[in-house]
Design a protein around this motif. Sequence first.
Motif, PDB file in Angstrom:
ATOM      1  N   ALA A 199      -8.536  -7.211  -8.726  1.00 32.49           N
ATOM      2  CA  ALA A 199      -8.326  -6.678  -9.707  1.00 32.49           C
ATOM      3  C   ALA A 199      -6.762  -6.964  -9.981  1.00 32.49           C
ATOM      4  CB  ALA A 199      -8.471  -5.144  -9.801  1.00 32.49           C
ATOM      5  N   TRP A 200      -6.036  -6.970  -8.722  1.00 29.61           N
ATOM      6  CA  TRP A 200      -4.388  -7.403  -8.759  1.00 29.61           C
ATOM      7  C   TRP A 200      -4.279  -8.855  -9.324  1.00 29.61           C
ATOM      8  CZ3 TRP A 200      -1.348  -9.255  -4.295  1.00 29.61           C
ATOM      9  CH2 TRP A 200       0.091  -9.421  -4.594  1.00 29.61           C
TER      10      TRP A 200
ATOM     11  N   SER B 286       0.609  -1.370  -0.011  1.00 30.13           N
ATOM     12  CA  SER B 286      -0.078   0.101  -0.194  1.00 30.13           C
ATOM     13  C   SER B 286       0.928   1.152  -0.018  1.00 30.13           C
ATOM     14  CB  SER B 286      -0.961  -0.068   1.153  1.00 30.13           C
ATOM     15  OG  SER B 286      -0.159  -0.025   2.370  1.00 30.13           O
TER      16      SER B 286
ATOM     17  N   HIS C  53      -8.871 -11.509   1.730  1.00 28.49           N
ATOM     18  CA  HIS C  53      -9.036 -10.862   0.408  1.00 28.49           C
ATOM     19  C   HIS C  53      -8.043 -11.448  -0.478  1.00 28.49           C
ATOM     20  CE1 HIS C  53     -11.295  -6.826   2.019  1.00 28.49           C
ATOM     21  NE2 HIS C  53     -12.008  -7.882   2.023  1.00 28.49           N
TER      22      HIS C  53
ATOM     23  N   ASP D  96     -12.054  -5.845  -4.026  1.00 30.00           N
ATOM     24  CA  ASP D  96     -12.015  -5.529  -5.512  1.00 30.00           C
ATOM     25  C   ASP D  96     -10.788  -5.225  -5.860  1.00 30.00           C
ATOM     26  OD1 ASP D  96     -14.865  -5.753  -5.677  1.00 30.00           O
ATOM     27  OD2 ASP D  96     -15.306  -3.891  -5.371  1.00 30.00           O
ATOM     28  N   GLU D  97     -10.008  -4.501  -5.289  1.00 28.63           N
ATOM     29  CA  GLU D  97      -8.660  -4.168  -5.650  1.00 28.63           C
ATOM     30  C   GLU D  97      -7.876  -5.427  -5.404  1.00 28.63           C
ATOM     31  OE1 GLU D  97      -6.391  -0.920  -4.245  1.00 28.63           O
ATOM     32  OE2 GLU D  97      -7.928   0.284  -4.005  1.00 28.63           O
TER      33      GLU D  97
ATOM     34  N   ASN E 177      -9.511  -3.580   0.272  1.00 27.38           N
ATOM     35  CA  ASN E 177     -10.423  -3.548  -0.645  1.00 27.38           C
ATOM     36  C   ASN E 177     -10.491  -4.889  -1.331  1.00 27.38           C
ATOM     37  OD1 ASN E 177     -11.860  -2.863  -3.163  1.00 27.38           O
ATOM     38  ND2 ASN E 177     -11.910  -0.898  -2.477  1.00 27.38           N
TER      39      ASN E 177
ATOM     40  N   LYS F 228      -5.016  -8.995 -13.034  1.00 26.19           N
ATOM     41  CA  LYS F 228      -4.215  -8.736 -14.069  1.00 26.19           C
ATOM     42  C   LYS F 228      -2.700  -9.402 -14.024  1.00 26.19           C
ATOM     43  CE  LYS F 228      -0.958  -4.529 -13.724  1.00 26.19           C
ATOM     44  NZ  LYS F 228      -0.566  -3.195 -12.899  1.00 26.19           N
TER      45      LYS F 228
ATOM     46  N   ASP G 176       2.937  -3.208  -7.981  1.00 23.59           N
ATOM     47  CA  ASP G 176       1.782  -2.817  -7.796  1.00 23.59           C
ATOM     48  C   ASP G 176       1.276  -2.384  -6.669  1.00 23.59           C
ATOM     49  OD1 ASP G 176       0.875  -3.479 -10.588  1.00 23.59           O
ATOM     50  OD2 ASP G 176       1.040  -5.405  -9.922  1.00 23.59           O
ATOM     51  N   THR G 177       0.790  -1.011  -6.366  1.00 19.05           N
ATOM     52  CA  THR G 177       0.186  -0.376  -5.219  1.00 19.05           C
ATOM     53  C   THR G 177      -1.357  -0.774  -4.994  1.00 19.05           C
ATOM     54  OG1 THR G 177       1.383   1.439  -5.327  1.00 19.05           O
ATOM     55  CG2 THR G 177      -0.261   1.806  -3.959  1.00 19.05           C
ATOM     56  N   VAL G 178      -1.519  -1.727  -4.107  1.00 21.65           N
ATOM     57  CA  VAL G 178      -2.870  -2.238  -3.991  1.00 21.65           C
ATOM     58  C   VAL G 178      -3.270  -2.134  -2.372  1.00 21.65           C
ATOM     59  CG1 VAL G 178      -4.116  -4.464  -4.076  1.00 21.65           C
ATOM     60  CG2 VAL G 178      -1.981  -4.190  -5.520  1.00 21.65           C
ATOM     61  N   ASP G 179      -4.546  -1.607  -2.331  1.00 26.11           N
ATOM     62  CA  ASP G 179      -5.095  -1.621  -0.901  1.00 26.11           C
ATOM     63  C   ASP G 179      -5.542  -2.936  -0.753  1.00 26.11           C
ATOM     64  OD1 ASP G 179      -6.212  -1.198   1.321  1.00 26.11           O
ATOM     65  OD2 ASP G 179      -7.794   0.369   0.666  1.00 26.11           O
TER      66      ASP G 179
END
Length: 254
Positions: free
Chosen positions: A82-83, A46, A131, A78-79, A76, A86, A70-73
Amino acid sequence: MTLTNGTGDGQLEGAVVAVAGAAGPAGRATLLQLAESGATVVAADSDPQRLAEAVDAARFAHGGATVTGDTVDLLNLDEARAWADKTEKEFGRVDGLVHLVGGWRGSSSFADTDLADWELLHNLLVRTVQHTSLAFEGALKRSGNGRFLLISAAGAAKPSAGNAAYGAAKAAAEAWTLSLADAFRRAGGEEQPPAAAAILVVKALVNDAMRKERPNAKFAGFTDVTELAERIAGVWSKPTAEVNGNRLWLTPQP
């Protein structure tokens, strides 16, 4: 189950391994070891500045290694999803998720426990595991040799009075990871799960910066982050059936 050390000699050549919480000392050591072992490493944190420094250090140490950030929270969902999506789309596969998101809060006694510490640790140590596991389960199954690795502490099995919040959060994260292991077992049977979820257990971690700050401290029983990184890389040398659903002790079992 005892782990063997990682060799660092291309044992993960062609593998794609994601590392959550990659910007801390353990994350940096793990990025270096995975890159040395031949993996494509996809780091997330993060903190974009610390993440960039960790990624650059791994790239510099191992010229030619593919290390991305990758900056990921991870609070979350959904993030996190998405990571994962991707990563699999970009590299064609995901062979591992190493979960290094950590944190600690404690008190002088059980009675002095601050429940605000539980709120913080629940997010850091439990919610992020939920998550990442939900996000990466499908890709790890599709790998055929995937690994979900949680780093935990001996205090989850034998919590002290002043570590109620920490011990409870670690225990919850372990239970969640073992549920993922059961999902892998159900997907392929006891003998051939398509992936493995396991827990690497330490007493606590130590690094060179900590030793420099406290030169007289002995850090008895602590695991150096470089040893942890070697053990992480070594998990892929074992069959999924031998790894799945196990606690892998790097410290004496309480």
